[in-house]
Structure formats: structure tokens, C-alpha cells
Design a protein around this motif. Structure first.
Motif, mmCIF file in Angstrom:
data_model
loop_
_atom_site.group_PDB
_atom_site.id
_atom_site.type_symbol
_atom_site.label_atom_id
_atom_site.label_comp_id
_atom_site.label_asym_id
_atom_site.label_seq_id
_atom_site.Cartn_x
_atom_site.Cartn_y
_atom_site.Cartn_z
ATOM 1 N N PRO A 379 85.448 47.260 51.876
ATOM 2 C CA PRO A 379 85.096 48.581 51.607
ATOM 3 C C PRO A 379 85.012 49.352 53.247
ATOM 4 C CG PRO A 379 83.318 46.839 51.643
ATOM 5 C CD PRO A 379 84.616 46.247 51.610
ATOM 6 N N VAL A 380 85.152 50.723 53.290
ATOM 7 C CA VAL A 380 85.081 51.603 54.272
ATOM 8 C C VAL A 380 84.114 52.559 54.030
ATOM 9 C CG1 VAL A 380 86.521 53.059 55.793
ATOM 10 C CG2 VAL A 380 87.475 50.962 54.878
ATOM 11 N N GLU A 381 83.283 52.725 54.984
ATOM 12 C CA GLU A 381 82.221 53.727 55.019
ATOM 13 C C GLU A 381 82.287 54.292 56.238
ATOM 14 O OE1 GLU A 381 78.422 52.548 53.460
ATOM 15 O OE2 GLU A 381 79.016 50.953 52.333
ATOM 16 N N LEU A 382 82.831 55.573 56.321
ATOM 17 C CA LEU A 382 83.376 56.216 57.618
ATOM 18 C C LEU A 382 82.010 57.047 58.322
ATOM 19 C CD1 LEU A 382 87.139 57.027 57.343
ATOM 20 C CD2 LEU A 382 85.932 55.442 58.669
ATOM 21 N N LYS A 383 80.728 56.632 58.170
ATOM 22 C CA LYS A 383 79.497 57.120 58.703
ATOM 23 C C LYS A 383 79.832 57.415 60.303
ATOM 24 C CE LYS A 383 76.627 55.072 55.022
ATOM 25 N NZ LYS A 383 75.685 54.145 54.820
ATOM 26 N N GLY A 384 79.759 58.495 60.619
ATOM 27 C CA GLY A 384 79.733 58.849 62.141
ATOM 28 C C GLY A 384 81.321 59.284 62.530
ATOM 29 N N GLY A 385 82.071 59.217 61.522
ATOM 30 C CA GLY A 385 83.648 59.729 61.788
ATOM 31 C C GLY A 385 84.531 58.517 62.176
ATOM 32 N N SER A 386 85.667 58.757 61.836
ATOM 33 C CA SER A 386 86.630 57.541 62.176
ATOM 34 C C SER A 386 86.940 57.442 63.661
ATOM 35 C CB SER A 386 88.056 57.927 61.404
ATOM 36 O OG SER A 386 88.927 56.939 61.748
ATOM 37 N N ALA A 387 87.213 56.379 64.164
ATOM 38 C CA ALA A 387 87.477 55.964 65.231
ATOM 39 C C ALA A 387 89.169 56.093 65.901
ATOM 40 C CB ALA A 387 86.977 54.712 66.187
ATOM 41 N N GLY A 388 89.981 56.319 64.700
ATOM 42 C CA GLY A 388 91.377 56.525 64.873
ATOM 43 C C GLY A 388 91.902 57.164 63.702
ATOM 44 N N GLY A 389 93.359 56.978 63.531
ATOM 45 C CA GLY A 389 94.075 57.629 62.522
ATOM 46 C C GLY A 389 94.038 56.607 61.479
ATOM 47 N N TYR A 390 93.905 55.187 61.759
ATOM 48 C CA TYR A 390 93.815 54.294 60.832
ATOM 49 C C TYR A 390 92.376 53.279 60.913
ATOM 50 C CZ TYR A 390 98.683 55.197 60.669
ATOM 51 O OH TYR A 390 100.044 55.731 60.438
ATOM 52 N N VAL A 391 91.979 52.786 59.626
ATOM 53 C CA VAL A 391 90.797 52.016 59.848
ATOM 54 C C VAL A 391 91.079 50.434 59.834
ATOM 55 C CG1 VAL A 391 88.517 51.422 58.620
ATOM 56 C CG2 VAL A 391 89.476 53.710 58.364
ATOM 57 N N MET A 392 91.358 50.312 61.391
ATOM 58 C CA MET A 392 91.717 48.800 61.617
ATOM 59 C C MET A 392 90.343 47.966 61.733
ATOM 60 S SD MET A 392 94.704 49.640 64.398
ATOM 61 C CE MET A 392 96.350 49.937 63.725
ATOM 62 N N ASN A 393 90.036 47.415 60.558
ATOM 63 C CA ASN A 393 88.774 46.880 60.355
ATOM 64 C C ASN A 393 88.659 45.417 60.475
ATOM 65 O OD1 ASN A 393 90.122 45.971 58.069
ATOM 66 N ND2 ASN A 393 88.759 47.490 56.515
ATOM 67 N N THR A 394 89.814 44.692 60.691
ATOM 68 C CA THR A 394 90.165 43.376 60.534
ATOM 69 C C THR A 394 90.739 42.830 61.768
ATOM 70 O OG1 THR A 394 89.785 43.291 58.171
ATOM 71 C CG2 THR A 394 90.974 41.397 59.345
ATOM 72 N N LEU A 395 90.386 41.522 62.378
ATOM 73 C CA LEU A 395 91.083 40.920 63.465
ATOM 74 C C LEU A 395 91.883 39.688 62.592
ATOM 75 C CD1 LEU A 395 92.003 39.814 66.345
ATOM 76 C CD2 LEU A 395 89.925 38.751 66.317
ATOM 77 N N GLY A 396 93.469 39.913 62.808
ATOM 78 C CA GLY A 396 94.312 38.964 62.200
ATOM 79 C C GLY A 396 94.699 37.769 63.174
ATOM 80 N N LEU A 397 94.910 36.660 62.610
ATOM 81 C CA LEU A 397 95.564 35.547 63.403
ATOM 82 C C LEU A 397 96.632 34.894 62.561
ATOM 83 C CD1 LEU A 397 96.204 33.306 65.641
ATOM 84 C CD2 LEU A 397 94.184 31.877 64.491
ATOM 85 N N VAL A 398 98.032 34.877 63.017
ATOM 86 C CA VAL A 398 99.301 34.200 62.587
ATOM 87 C C VAL A 398 99.601 32.854 63.259
ATOM 88 C CG1 VAL A 398 101.370 34.666 61.814
ATOM 89 C CG2 VAL A 398 100.074 36.727 61.789
ATOM 90 N N ASP A 399 99.751 31.926 62.618
ATOM 91 C CA ASP A 399 100.283 30.723 63.108
ATOM 92 C C ASP A 399 101.718 30.621 62.833
ATOM 93 O OD1 ASP A 399 101.455 28.180 63.733
ATOM 94 O OD2 ASP A 399 99.127 27.155 63.450
ATOM 95 N N HIS A 400 102.633 30.765 63.617
ATOM 96 C CA HIS A 400 104.311 31.009 63.242
ATOM 97 C C HIS A 400 104.863 29.699 62.813
ATOM 98 C CE1 HIS A 400 104.531 35.408 64.175
ATOM 99 N NE2 HIS A 400 104.074 35.145 65.426
ATOM 100 N N GLU A 401 104.012 28.470 63.285
ATOM 101 C CA GLU A 401 104.525 27.054 63.076
ATOM 102 C C GLU A 401 104.247 26.588 61.690
ATOM 103 O OE1 GLU A 401 103.216 23.095 64.952
ATOM 104 O OE2 GLU A 401 104.368 24.170 66.409
ATOM 105 N N THR A 402 103.000 27.026 61.512
ATOM 106 C CA THR A 402 102.338 26.446 60.038
ATOM 107 C C THR A 402 102.305 27.395 58.895
ATOM 108 O OG1 THR A 402 99.952 26.912 60.512
ATOM 109 C CG2 THR A 402 101.099 24.745 61.256
ATOM 110 N N GLY A 403 102.602 28.640 59.278
ATOM 111 C CA GLY A 403 102.406 30.061 58.168
ATOM 112 C C GLY A 403 101.054 30.456 57.896
ATOM 113 N N LYS A 404 99.860 29.467 58.207
ATOM 114 C CA LYS A 404 98.654 29.607 58.290
ATOM 115 C C LYS A 404 98.087 30.920 58.884
ATOM 116 C CE LYS A 404 97.265 24.965 57.402
ATOM 117 N NZ LYS A 404 96.352 23.807 57.642
#
Length: 488
Positions: A379-404
């Protein structure tokens, strides 16, 4: 009377901050790892004065550099302007003198021919210098401890191009800073320069060549033997500038190129090899590496333009669905007679951008990558206004060796800025360390510095440093150990 425009770029969370400050010992939730001893630098565009033309895009703000000095489990905050030639001229005049982004035709005649750079895109440490970077100008040298500005550098007169990238790379074997410039002979020119700078900031050599067409050349990659340039048709011409249109426009009718240039002092423009692919959009690069005669180049790829502020050159409306980007591996074979890409392979179904790696793996086969993710399931609630053009709300990690994969969501009223990897020690295994990044608390109009265990991000931050001021949406940043910046 000073008044910033009541537009998206200047209101809500995007309201200009213009704060220089020193704050000792930030309030911490959790525990800052005791082994961390160094500084995280990042930069935000932050206009000193209201725009000359009444409105502007955020990419045109003056550079404001932030330093988080981390030592003994404590975090100190320091923030200073990058005092570019533009900043100084406008400070003296008490108003904006430079006009639209990358359009010198809109400037006050008093600054004709002056360097227009803002140093607002990256903060990068090399050889004991802090560089404030913007790709339309030389690199600005600053003191990595005090953040005081020294001035632009041309590396003792050896840099003959006019521009220097905001995305240099450090070769982990030589310690050289690999960099490039585009529009190297002036606005809209096809000319490119590739540079290698030694660990003590001596320019070793430069190679001149031309692009297939003029384009925004924001990022690139290196491997052990090559510099890799992707040419994507965010393009321009003098007619656009004369009409007062945004500098760049995306052209869906043009192909994409990947240029492979040997990294050696005797290389020339004739040595570059160009490969071609159908139209698409790509900006930042996660990494690249060699496998035999093959080059693998990993970049978030979208079907169409990701930048609504640089609209379609033919007038088509912005298409947010086609702007979704996914990390993709482009492969070309130097042993092939073909001019086409060998393959394009999606590496994750996470929608994201701002990719980062353990920088000690630059140009090498690597295992781990982090990126900012747009997670539409949250869910996204833009209270106070967006900080950018996209709501980048998640940090992601990719393990290229295992695919996890791992993800961590920052909540409905927050968004995230670019992650940065910090190794536990100089010889720690790949990925053994921490991620640092800014979290925009949109509703509260303030910011946090988050610290994660890099390979266990899904458990959330191990420490949160509460910043009592609001940091505007920043672009890029980097870590430097205490011994590198001379502040042990």
C-alpha cells in the motif's frame, strides 16, 4: 521577493531545503555496527534560488552534499553546498542567472560561456578527494572531511574534454578511476572521451571517439579489459533548445547501441565495436564482466521512456506501464561477426532501478546486487507529497548464483533513496558488510539513515539514525573508509 513556484518540483517533500548544518551524534534506534569507521556521502539537487524561468525540473537544482561520519557506534551529520562556479555567480547576484536544464540559450547574458554544472548527481571519493559530479561539466573537488569546495579540476591540464561523468568506476585490481565524458566538445556534440585516472589522481590517458547519435550518456560499465557504453535514444538537437523544449526527448524509432572499447592507452576510435538492439530504455548499470569472448552487461531495462520530464520526442503521452524496468543481462560476443546483441535475459521479476553492487567486484563476475524496488503489492499513502516520480518503497537483493531474492518494505508513507554497500573490511568476502541508504519519511517531512546487514535485508535495519531535517530526494552516493578520507 523570493518565492519558489507552487509546482510538484518545489512543494511538499520537494520543498527546497537549502540547509547547511553540523549535527553531532544523531539519535539512533538499534545499534550501529562497531566495525564501521568511515563516511557515507550523498548528494541532492537543492536550488539556491527560485528558477529563472518560473519553474524547473529537480535535476537542475544546485548540489547539496551530505556526509554521515560513522565511528564508534555513533553517526555525525554534516551538509554543505557544492560551491560550483554557477553557485558562486548566482550567490553574488542574489538570484538565478542560469536558465533551463542543459539549455545555455536561456541563460542571462552575464554568464555566457561559464560552466553551467551543479555538481548535484554524485558524491564520489578517490585518492583523498571528494568529487561533486554532474555529467555536463568537469568534476568539482571538495575536501572529504570539511566538505569545503576547492574547485573544478582538469587533472593538471591533461583532461581535454569539457565534461566528466557522474558515474566513475574503480578498477579493483589497479585502483584506477575509470570515467568518461559525453558532449565533450560542447552542448549536443557527438564527441566522447574515455579517461583513466591513477589512485593519486593523475590522468593516465584519454581516448576520443564519437557516438552513433547524441544521447544522454548517464552511466557506463567497465570489465577487466573494456569500457562499455550503452547508447539509448534520450536525444536532442538545437531546434528543441531554440523552442524552449526540455533538453532531452525519447525517440521510440531509434535503435540502441552497446559500444565496447578496449581499455588501453594506445586504443583509438577505430578500436571500438558497436552492437545494436531494438528500441528500449535503460539508464543505470549494475555491473559488467567478461566470459571468454563474451561481454555481459547488467542494466534495468524498460520497454519505453522512464523519464516523464523528458517526454516522447514525437508527442506520445508518457506510458507508466511501459516505463517499468527490470534488471536484464545484455550479452554480446566479440568473436561474432554479428552486429546484433546475442541475448537479453531478465534476471529478476522485481521492478526496480538504482542498482548497486559490492564495488570491489566492479568489472568482475559477481554474485550479489541491490536495487530500489517499486513493489505494487504494498500500500502507498502519499501523505506529505511524493519524494520522486516513482514510489520506490522497497529495498531488493538479488543473488545471481542461487536466484534467491530478498525484499524489505519501508511502509505506506515512506520511500527510499539509492542503497550503498559498505564492506565489513577490505578483504571481507563479497557481500559481507552493510547497506546504508536514506529513507524519506514523507508524512513527517524528515529523513532517516538506515543501516542493514547487506545479506539479510529482510529482517530490517539493524540501526536507524534519525535526521532532524528533511533531505530532498537525492541521486547517488558512496562510502569511503576513514583512512581513505584522512580522518581516522
Amino acid at each position: 521577493m523570493t518565492h519558489f513556484p507552487d509546482t510538484m518540483s518545489f512543494t511538499g517533500f520537494n520543498t527546497p531545503s537549502r540547509i547547511e548544518a553540523d549535527i553531532v551524534d544523531l539519535d539512533i534506534d538499534g545499534e550501529v555496527p562497531a566495525e564501521m569507521n568511515g563516511a557515507f556521502y550523498r548528494v541532492q539537487p537543492d536550488p539556491q534560488f527560485p528558477p529563472k524561468l518560473g519553474d524547473d525540473i529537480s535535476f537542475n537544482g544546485d548540489g547539496m552534499i551530505t556526509q554521515f561520519r560513522i565511528k564508534d557506534g555513533k553517526v555525525n551529520f554534516r551538509q554543505r553546498w557544492a560551491k560550483t562556479d554557477k553557485w558562486k555567480l548566482e550567490k553574488e547576484a542574489g538570484k538565478a542567472l542560469f536558465g533551463a536544464y542543459r539549455n545555455p540559450l536561456t541563460d542571462d547574458e552575464s554568464v555566457e560561456g561559464k560552466i553551467r554544472g551543479t555538481a548535484n548527481t554524485n558524491a564520489f571519493v578517490h585518492g583523498g578527494r571528494l568529487y561533486g559530479m554532474k555529467e555536463d561539466s568537469p568534476a568539482l573537488v571538495m575536501d572529504p572531511v570539511t566538505l569545503e569546495t576547492v574547485g573544478y579540476t582538469d587533472f593538471d591540464g591533461k583532461m581535454t574534454g569539457e565534461t566528466f561523468t557522474a558515474h566513475p568506476k574503480i578498477d579493483p585490481k589497479t585502483g584506477n578511476m575509470c570515467a568518461f565524458g559525453y558532449a565533450s566538445k560542447g552542448v549536443l556534440t557527438l564527441d566522447m572521451t574515455y579517461y583513466e585516472i591513477s589512485p593519486d589522481n593523475k590522468l593516465l590517458y584519454e581516448i576520443w571517439f564519437e557516438n552513433p547519435y547524441y544521447a544522454m550518456m548517464h552511466d557506463f560499465a567497465v570489465t577487466e579489459d573494456y569500457a562499455i557504453f550503452h547508447v539509448v535514444p534520450s536525444t536532442s538537437n538545437w531546434e528543441r533548445l531554440e523552442k524552449g523544449l526540455p533538453h532531452f526527448g525519447f525517440d521510440t524509432t531509434m535503435p540502441v547501441y552497446l559500444g565496447v572499447l578496449p581499455r588501453r592507452p594506445d586504443a583509438t576510435a577505430e578500436d571500438i565495436r558497436w552492437f545494436k538492439a531494438p528500441n528500449l530504455f535503460a539508464s543505470h548499470v549494475m555491473n559488467a564482466f567478461q566470459e571468454g569472448s563474451k561481454i555481459h552487461f547488467d542494466t534495468p531495462e524498460a520497454k519505453n521512456n522512464m523519464f516523464p520530464f523528458f517526454p516522447d520526442i514525437h508527442g506520445a503521452p508518457f506510458n507508466p506501464q511501459e516505463a517499468a524496468s527490470f534488471l536484464t543481462r545484455w550479452t554480446v560476443d566479440l568473436a561474432s561477426n554479428s552486429e546484433e546483441f546475442e541475448s537479453r535475459t531478465r534476471l529478476t521479476d522485481m521492478m526496480g532501478e538504482f542498482p548497486r553492487i559490492d564495488d570491489r567486484m566492479t568489472g568482475l563476475k559477481y554474485r550479489y546486487g541491490w536495487l530500489l524496488v517499486i513493489d505494487p503489492s504494498q500500500p502507498v499513502e502519499l501523505k506529505g507529497g511524493s519524494a520522486g516520480g516513482y514510489v520506490m518503497n522497497t529495498l531488493g537483493l538479488v543473488d545471481h548464483e542461487t536466484g534467491k531474492e530478498q525484499k524489505w518494505w519501508c511502509g505506506p508513507t515512506s520511500s527510499l533513496q539509492e542503497p550503498c554497500f559498505v564492506p565489513r573490511s577490505k578483504d571481507a568476502p563479497e557481500g559481507d558488510g552493510w547497506i546504508v541508504q536514506i529513507c524519506n519519511r514523507l508524512e513527517e517531512h524528515r529523513s532517516d539513515l538506515l543501516i542493514f546487514d547487506a545479506l539479510d535485508i529482510e529482517k530490517g535495519p539493524v540501526a536507524t539514525a534519525k535526521i532532524p531535517v528533511r533531505l530532498r530526494f537525492g541521486l547517488h552516493g558512496n562510502w569511503a573508509d576513514a583512512d581513505v578520507i584522512g580522518d581516522e
